[in-house]
Design a protein around this motif. Sequence first.
Motif, mmCIF file in Angstrom:
data_model
loop_
_atom_site.group_PDB
_atom_site.id
_atom_site.type_symbol
_atom_site.label_atom_id
_atom_site.label_comp_id
_atom_site.label_asym_id
_atom_site.label_seq_id
_atom_site.Cartn_x
_atom_site.Cartn_y
_atom_site.Cartn_z
ATOM 1 N N THR A 96 39.033 -52.166 -11.488
ATOM 2 C CA THR A 96 37.968 -51.662 -10.628
ATOM 3 C C THR A 96 38.427 -51.646 -9.175
ATOM 4 O O THR A 96 38.180 -50.670 -8.453
ATOM 5 N N GLU A 122 29.018 -57.038 -8.289
ATOM 6 C CA GLU A 122 28.578 -56.136 -9.354
ATOM 7 C C GLU A 122 29.015 -56.661 -10.723
ATOM 8 O O GLU A 122 28.393 -56.365 -11.737
ATOM 9 N N GLU A 131 28.190 -57.238 -15.440
ATOM 10 C CA GLU A 131 28.612 -55.906 -15.854
ATOM 11 C C GLU A 131 30.101 -55.902 -16.140
ATOM 12 O O GLU A 131 30.880 -56.499 -15.396
ATOM 13 N N THR A 132 30.490 -55.220 -17.210
ATOM 14 C CA THR A 132 31.911 -55.095 -17.537
ATOM 15 C C THR A 132 32.346 -53.643 -17.652
ATOM 16 O O THR A 132 33.525 -53.375 -17.843
ATOM 17 N N ASN A 133 31.413 -52.706 -17.517
ATOM 18 C CA ASN A 133 31.737 -51.292 -17.594
ATOM 19 C C ASN A 133 32.293 -50.837 -16.249
ATOM 20 O O ASN A 133 31.570 -50.763 -15.255
ATOM 21 N N ASN A 135 33.234 -47.924 -15.102
ATOM 22 C CA ASN A 135 32.632 -46.721 -14.527
ATOM 23 C C ASN A 135 31.325 -47.055 -13.816
ATOM 24 O O ASN A 135 31.049 -46.543 -12.733
ATOM 25 N N GLU A 136 30.531 -47.912 -14.413
ATOM 26 C CA GLU A 136 29.265 -48.327 -13.816
ATOM 27 C C GLU A 136 29.500 -49.107 -12.519
ATOM 28 O O GLU A 136 28.819 -48.892 -11.511
ATOM 29 N N ILE A 137 30.479 -49.985 -12.537
ATOM 30 C CA ILE A 137 30.791 -50.795 -11.355
ATOM 31 C C ILE A 137 31.274 -49.910 -10.215
ATOM 32 O O ILE A 137 30.816 -50.038 -9.074
ATOM 33 N N THR A 139 30.732 -46.709 -9.802
ATOM 34 C CA THR A 139 29.617 -45.878 -9.359
ATOM 35 C C THR A 139 28.733 -46.642 -8.382
ATOM 36 O O THR A 139 28.361 -46.121 -7.325
ATOM 37 N N ARG A 140 28.374 -47.877 -8.718
ATOM 38 C CA ARG A 140 27.533 -48.690 -7.831
ATOM 39 C C ARG A 140 28.242 -48.980 -6.508
ATOM 40 O O ARG A 140 27.632 -48.950 -5.449
ATOM 41 N N GLU A 143 28.178 -45.813 -4.400
ATOM 42 C CA GLU A 143 26.831 -45.612 -3.856
ATOM 43 C C GLU A 143 26.599 -46.522 -2.651
ATOM 44 O O GLU A 143 26.056 -46.081 -1.632
#
Length: 170
Positions: A96, A122, A131-133, A135-137, A139-140, A143
Amino acid sequence: MIKAILVFNNHGKARLCKFYQHYTEEQQQHIVRETFHLVSRRDDDVCSFLEGGTLIGGSDYKLIYRHYATLYFVFCVDSSESELGILDLIQVFVETLDRSFENVCELDLIFHVDKVHNILSEIVMGGMVLETNMNEIVTRFMEQDKLEKSESSVIVQEVEKVISAVLSRT
């Protein structure tokens, strides 16, 4: 539960320290020094787990680490955590950072410490994995970064207005 997350370079200089329980500054420095000595003396061909110790939590305590280039990423955890799960979590954290900073290096951790802490927040909060995804991390994080940039541009505009108003009065 995760007790602490430490990142230090090959010389033992701490680049990120996040403790999830209270320690005095002196205790934190001692933990970082001792952890560096324990981890840095190990051969590259041995496993990345150390059990026991008196630094954090006594015999219920484990160090799980990965060594990437010039940095050691060390998670101090209790016995309820899976060693392989934490190794995967370290991998998620490093990848990440790599995505967020485009080939992360030690200088990114030094000059963007607030962003690194945002990314870590995150992933882990209060010693618990959120969270371990990746892409989600990412993205946040993007943002949050976008929001910070838009807020700073608004502040700059307001400062410029105040300066021009002051200058027009004189």
